[in-house]
Each structure stands twice: as structure tokens, then as C-alpha cells.
Motif scaffolding. Structure first.
Motif, PDB file in Angstrom:
ATOM      1  N   SER A  74      75.553 -38.898 -47.460  1.00  0.00           N
ATOM      2  CA  SER A  74      76.865 -39.165 -48.055  1.00  0.00           C
ATOM      3  C   SER A  74      77.532 -40.376 -47.413  1.00  0.00           C
ATOM      4  O   SER A  74      78.633 -40.744 -47.785  1.00  0.00           O
ATOM      5  N   GLY A  75      76.871 -40.973 -46.451  1.00  0.00           N
ATOM      6  CA  GLY A  75      77.397 -42.132 -45.740  1.00  0.00           C
ATOM      7  C   GLY A  75      76.603 -42.344 -44.465  1.00  0.00           C
ATOM      8  O   GLY A  75      75.586 -41.685 -44.243  1.00  0.00           O
ATOM      9  N   TYR A  76      77.078 -43.245 -43.644  1.00  0.00           N
ATOM     10  CA  TYR A  76      76.393 -43.564 -42.396  1.00  0.00           C
ATOM     11  C   TYR A  76      77.245 -43.128 -41.217  1.00  0.00           C
ATOM     12  O   TYR A  76      78.468 -43.250 -41.253  1.00  0.00           O
ATOM     13  N   ASN A  77      76.589 -42.623 -40.195  1.00  0.00           N
ATOM     14  CA  ASN A  77      77.246 -42.263 -38.940  1.00  0.00           C
ATOM     15  C   ASN A  77      76.731 -43.180 -37.852  1.00  0.00           C
ATOM     16  O   ASN A  77      75.565 -43.574 -37.872  1.00  0.00           O
ATOM     17  N   ALA A  78      77.590 -43.492 -36.897  1.00  0.00           N
ATOM     18  CA  ALA A  78      77.189 -44.295 -35.742  1.00  0.00           C
ATOM     19  C   ALA A  78      77.703 -43.613 -34.482  1.00  0.00           C
ATOM     20  O   ALA A  78      78.875 -43.242 -34.399  1.00  0.00           O
ATOM     21  N   PHE A  79      76.808 -43.439 -33.503  1.00  0.00           N
ATOM     22  CA  PHE A  79      77.135 -42.772 -32.255  1.00  0.00           C
ATOM     23  C   PHE A  79      76.607 -43.595 -31.095  1.00  0.00           C
ATOM     24  O   PHE A  79      75.621 -44.316 -31.226  1.00  0.00           O
ATOM     25  N   ASP A  80      77.252 -43.449 -29.943  1.00  0.00           N
ATOM     26  CA  ASP A  80      76.729 -44.071 -28.731  1.00  0.00           C
ATOM     27  C   ASP A  80      75.488 -43.311 -28.294  1.00  0.00           C
ATOM     28  O   ASP A  80      75.426 -42.085 -28.429  1.00  0.00           O
ATOM     29  N   ALA A  81      74.499 -44.008 -27.773  1.00  0.00           N
ATOM     30  CA  ALA A  81      73.240 -43.385 -27.361  1.00  0.00           C
ATOM     31  C   ALA A  81      73.290 -42.848 -25.939  1.00  0.00           C
ATOM     32  O   ALA A  81      72.261 -42.441 -25.396  1.00  0.00           O
ATOM     33  N   ALA A  82      74.458 -42.819 -25.326  1.00  0.00           N
ATOM     34  CA  ALA A  82      74.615 -42.249 -23.982  1.00  0.00           C
ATOM     35  C   ALA A  82      74.795 -40.741 -24.093  1.00  0.00           C
ATOM     36  O   ALA A  82      75.462 -40.251 -25.002  1.00  0.00           O
ATOM     37  N   CYS A  83      74.204 -39.997 -23.171  1.00  0.00           N
ATOM     38  CA  CYS A  83      74.369 -38.540 -23.134  1.00  0.00           C
ATOM     39  C   CYS A  83      75.841 -38.227 -22.834  1.00  0.00           C
ATOM     40  O   CYS A  83      76.348 -38.626 -21.782  1.00  0.00           O
ATOM     41  N   PRO A  84      76.521 -37.523 -23.715  1.00  0.00           N
ATOM     42  CA  PRO A  84      77.959 -37.342 -23.551  1.00  0.00           C
ATOM     43  C   PRO A  84      78.377 -36.356 -22.472  1.00  0.00           C
ATOM     44  O   PRO A  84      79.540 -36.309 -22.113  1.00  0.00           O
ATOM     45  N   ASN A  85      77.458 -35.562 -21.960  1.00  0.00           N
ATOM     46  CA  ASN A  85      77.817 -34.562 -20.957  1.00  0.00           C
ATOM     47  C   ASN A  85      77.153 -34.811 -19.613  1.00  0.00           C
ATOM     48  O   ASN A  85      77.002 -33.903 -18.804  1.00  0.00           O
ATOM     49  N   GLN A  86      76.756 -36.055 -19.373  1.00  0.00           N
ATOM     50  CA  GLN A  86      76.119 -36.448 -18.128  1.00  0.00           C
ATOM     51  C   GLN A  86      76.770 -37.735 -17.632  1.00  0.00           C
ATOM     52  O   GLN A  86      77.279 -38.518 -18.419  1.00  0.00           O
ATOM     53  N   ALA A  87      76.688 -37.959 -16.329  1.00  0.00           N
ATOM     54  CA  ALA A  87      77.177 -39.224 -15.780  1.00  0.00           C
ATOM     55  C   ALA A  87      76.369 -40.361 -16.396  1.00  0.00           C
ATOM     56  O   ALA A  87      75.164 -40.232 -16.635  1.00  0.00           O
ATOM     57  N   LEU A  88      77.022 -41.458 -16.641  1.00  0.00           N
ATOM     58  CA  LEU A  88      76.401 -42.587 -17.338  1.00  0.00           C
ATOM     59  C   LEU A  88      75.158 -43.118 -16.628  1.00  0.00           C
ATOM     60  O   LEU A  88      74.190 -43.500 -17.263  1.00  0.00           O
ATOM     61  N   THR A  89      75.156 -43.093 -15.312  1.00  0.00           N
ATOM     62  CA  THR A  89      74.034 -43.644 -14.551  1.00  0.00           C
ATOM     63  C   THR A  89      72.868 -42.673 -14.401  1.00  0.00           C
ATOM     64  O   THR A  89      71.792 -43.061 -13.970  1.00  0.00           O
ATOM     65  N   SER A  90      73.055 -41.402 -14.750  1.00  0.00           N
ATOM     66  CA  SER A  90      72.014 -40.409 -14.491  1.00  0.00           C
ATOM     67  C   SER A  90      70.967 -40.293 -15.592  1.00  0.00           C
ATOM     68  O   SER A  90      69.909 -39.715 -15.357  1.00  0.00           O
ATOM     69  N   CYS A  91      71.222 -40.803 -16.779  1.00  0.00           N
ATOM     70  CA  CYS A  91      70.291 -40.639 -17.891  1.00  0.00           C
ATOM     71  C   CYS A  91      69.984 -41.983 -18.552  1.00  0.00           C
ATOM     72  O   CYS A  91      70.802 -42.891 -18.539  1.00  0.00           O
ATOM     73  N   THR A  92      68.824 -42.047 -19.177  1.00  0.00           N
ATOM     74  CA  THR A  92      68.513 -43.206 -20.006  1.00  0.00           C
ATOM     75  C   THR A  92      69.108 -42.947 -21.387  1.00  0.00           C
ATOM     76  O   THR A  92      69.688 -41.891 -21.638  1.00  0.00           O
TER      77      THR A  92
END
Length: 137
Positions: free
Chosen positions: A72-90
Motif C-alpha cells: 500500500s506504500g513504502y516504509n523506510a526504517f533505520d537499519a540500527a537495532c533500536p534496543n541496543q547501544a549503537l556501537t554494539s551491533c552491526t
């Protein structure tokens, strides 16, 4: 007395209005400016023309941007894990209609951005004009 009730009603209506802002309050991921335009006629993005397909574009946002055709349309999300520290995950990976966090294997729906944890995926605005997709915040 009638004027007071009209004034109260007007003030209530004024404060109940929304500016249609996407809420991205997440303590783990800072708010990065995103302004990205892609053309679905290019081979790298041609699968976005079909429902339930997505791509990850690195170099934007915190860990890249996931663009997904929801039908029904396009979604765009950040590819960072939202429940982890930014530096801890790829960056997250796409697995069918879900994005998977590399730290804890939590899956988030690319239709809604919701997962089983406290914070959903960081969402960006999307405008489509023909085969051009513009992602921004």
C-alpha cells in the motif's frame, strides 16, 4: 457563560491537533538527518517495484536505511537495532518481511516497524513520484 464554553472548546481542539510527526524518541539511536533519493529503474533497487521486497542502503542514518515495499506504500526504517547501544551491533539484515538485529536476533516487522522489545524501528518519511523514492526526516 456561552462564550466561556466556546473558548474552552476551542482551546481543547487546538491542543488536541497533531502535526503528523513521526515519533522517533529512542535513547539508543541519535536523530541523524536523512535525505535520500533512489530510482527504482536502477538494477540495485528494481526489486522495490514488487510487494514485500526491501533493500538496505548504507551511508545514511545511524547504520543505513531499509526501504520496504509494503504493497500500500513504502516504509523506510533505520537499519540500527533500536534496543541496543549503537556501537554494539552491526546493521540489521532483511529476512523476508522482517529486519533482524545482529546482536540478539530480534525480528522487527517491515510493515509496522514493531518487534518484541520496548522500542520499534526508527521510521523515516517516504514520498514516491513515479519510480523515484525520496526518504527524509
Amino acid at each position: 457563560m456561552k462564550k466561556i464554553w466556546l473558548l474552552i472548546l476551542f482551546i481543547s481542539a487546538l491542543f488536541s491537533c497533531s502535526d503528523n510527526d513521526i515519533n522517533n524518541k529512542n535513547p539508543y539511536i541519535p536523530k541523524y538527518p536523512v535525505n535520500l533519493t533512489i530510482d527504482m529503474n536502477l538494477p540495485s533497487y528494481s526489486n522495490l517495484k514488487y510487494m514485500s521486497n526491501g533493500v538496505i542502503i548504507s551511508g545514511y542514518g545511524a547504520k543505513g536505511v531499509i526501504i520496504f515495499n509494503a504493497g500500500s506504500g513504502y516504509n523506510a526504517f533505520d537499519a540500527a537495532c533500536p534496543n541496543q547501544a549503537l556501537t554494539s551491533c552491526t546493521a540489521m539484515t532483511i529476512k523476508g518481511i522482517n529486519a533482524v538485529c545482529s546482536c540478539d536476533d530480534t525480528e522487527y516487522s517491515l510493515f509496522t516497524g514493531l518487534g518484541e522489545k520496548e522500542y520499534p524501528l526508527i521510521q523515516y518519511r517516504v514520498e514516491v513520484s513515479g519510480t523515484i523514492i525520496h526518504v527524509y526526516n
